[in-house]
Enzyme design. Structure first.
Site, mmCIF file in Angstrom:
data_model
loop_
_atom_site.group_PDB
_atom_site.id
_atom_site.type_symbol
_atom_site.label_atom_id
_atom_site.label_comp_id
_atom_site.label_asym_id
_atom_site.label_seq_id
_atom_site.Cartn_x
_atom_site.Cartn_y
_atom_site.Cartn_z
ATOM 1 N N HIS A 188 29.802 101.254 42.503
ATOM 2 C CA HIS A 188 29.653 100.306 41.384
ATOM 3 C C HIS A 188 28.944 99.004 41.784
ATOM 4 C CE1 HIS A 188 32.714 102.835 39.430
ATOM 5 N NE2 HIS A 188 33.425 102.697 40.530
HETATM 6 C C1 BDR Z 1 35.116 97.585 40.422
HETATM 7 O O1 BDR Z 1 36.490 97.531 40.791
HETATM 8 C C2 BDR Z 1 36.627 97.489 42.188
HETATM 9 O O2 BDR Z 1 37.608 98.372 42.616
HETATM 10 C C3 BDR Z 1 35.275 97.784 42.764
HETATM 11 O O3 BDR Z 1 35.069 97.067 43.972
HETATM 12 C C4 BDR Z 1 34.320 97.359 41.688
HETATM 13 O O4 BDR Z 1 34.012 95.995 41.803
HETATM 14 C C5 BDR Z 1 34.845 98.907 39.731
HETATM 15 O O5 BDR Z 1 35.620 99.047 38.596
#
Ligand code: BDR
Ligand code: CA
Length: 312
Positions: free
Chosen positions: A241
């Protein structure tokens, strides 16, 4: 002139990849990393940020600890996704240098105070607490910000940590509401895009084959992150992500989105942290956000990312 960038982060496997990608990219000058409580508590995200800059061979990049908890809510972490260390999967050394004594907020304000108008960008990879505090404490400095790029939200995809909310927004929806309403140029990389932009199956092997500490760390992190994702989503590989938000800053031509109104739900118990996107222009509300919906060529994108990180 490289774009001046402050990375606000809660490492986090995908945060680590985003930081490595940023440090490998000559288009950007990373002024510092600011940390926030998110995936794991603040002390851990801060140590992890130090670990990542040192792994990258850039120990001089400064790390500033920020908010220990969301604006109003109780802290919420995601060790179930990232492991207790936040970046499980590699035998990380203890950071060689400490983080800075100065608070992240003071660092941001000090940097903006001496900056030209629209000259500093922010990449926000965790709950948006630090940026909301900055905008509340120093609203007169908002014009020094060139743009804000956040990883967060989900509309077509729903949520990933609650039925209707993505983790970063869910943890601190009041902070996100402040950032989204700030009137600053804003891009969101939501799970609408990231969940369909999966790493190639060859990635773990490709990183391992580099035979370097960076290769071993990336392969190990991917192995852990992927196994977790397999259990949750049933996909063979994973979306990185946060790294995709950084990738959009470098290669926006490989993404498609729409400038539209995005509001944050802060009141409803049922849908707290939901990002409500006026994709079809059903209201006259201000088009405050570029909402990224697709990556048009994930294979090419991850190939470019690999080349950059491998070259560090
Ligand atoms: C986001 O949530 C976190 O766990 C990850 O680092 C990312 O920023 C994804 O939903
Ligand atoms: Ca993150």
């Amino acid at each position: 002139m490289p774009e001046k960038l402050i990375i606000d982060t809660d490492p986090g496997h995908d945060d680590a990849f985003a930081i490595l990608l940023a440090l490998a990219s000559p288009e950007f000058e990373v002024l510092g990393l600011t940390t926030v409580a998110g995936n794991v508590p603040l002390a851990v995200t801060t140590a992890n940020a130090r670990r990542v800059v040192e792994l990258a061979g850039r120990p001089e990049v400064r790390v500033f600890a920020g908010a220990e908890r969301p604006l109003l809510r109780a802290p919420m972490h995601a060790a179930d996704i990232h492991g207790d260390s936040g970046i499980d999967g590699y035998d990380w050394p203890v950071p060689a240098r400490p983080h800075e004594a100065e608070h992240a907020l003071d660092f941001m304000i000090r940097t903006l105070e001496t900056a030209a108008p629209a000259s500093i960008s922010f990449l926000v990879l965790g709950p948006e607490t630090n940026i909301a505090l900055l905008l509340r404490r120093a609203p007169h400095l908002a014009d020094r910000i060139r743009r804000i790029v956040v990883m967060g939200g989900g509309f077509f995809e729903g949520g990933n940590y609650a039925p209707a909310a993505e983790f970063n927004i869910l943890v601190d929806p009041e902070a996100a509401a402040i950032v989204f309403a700030a009137g600053i140029e804003l891009t969101a990389m939501p799970i609408d895009c990231t969940n369909r932009t999966l790493t190639p199956p060859s990635w773990i092997g490709d990183f391992r084959a580099l035979g370097t500490p960076i290769g071993a760390a990336c392969a190990g992190m991917m192995e852990f992150f992927q196994a977790n994702g397999n259990r949750k989503y049933g996909t063979a590989t994973r979306p990185l992500h946060d790294a995709l938000a950084m990738a959009w800053m470098i290669w926006s031509e490989l993404f498609a989105g729409r400038q539209c109104n995005v509001e944050i739900e802060t009141n409803s118990e049922l849908t707290r942290g939901a990002t409500v996107v006026d994709w079809w222009y059903r209201t006259d509300r201000p088009r405050n956000c570029l909402w990224i919906r697709d990556c048009t060529d994930p294979a090419d994108l991850y190939r470019r990312m690999f080349e950059r990180i491998a070259g560090l």
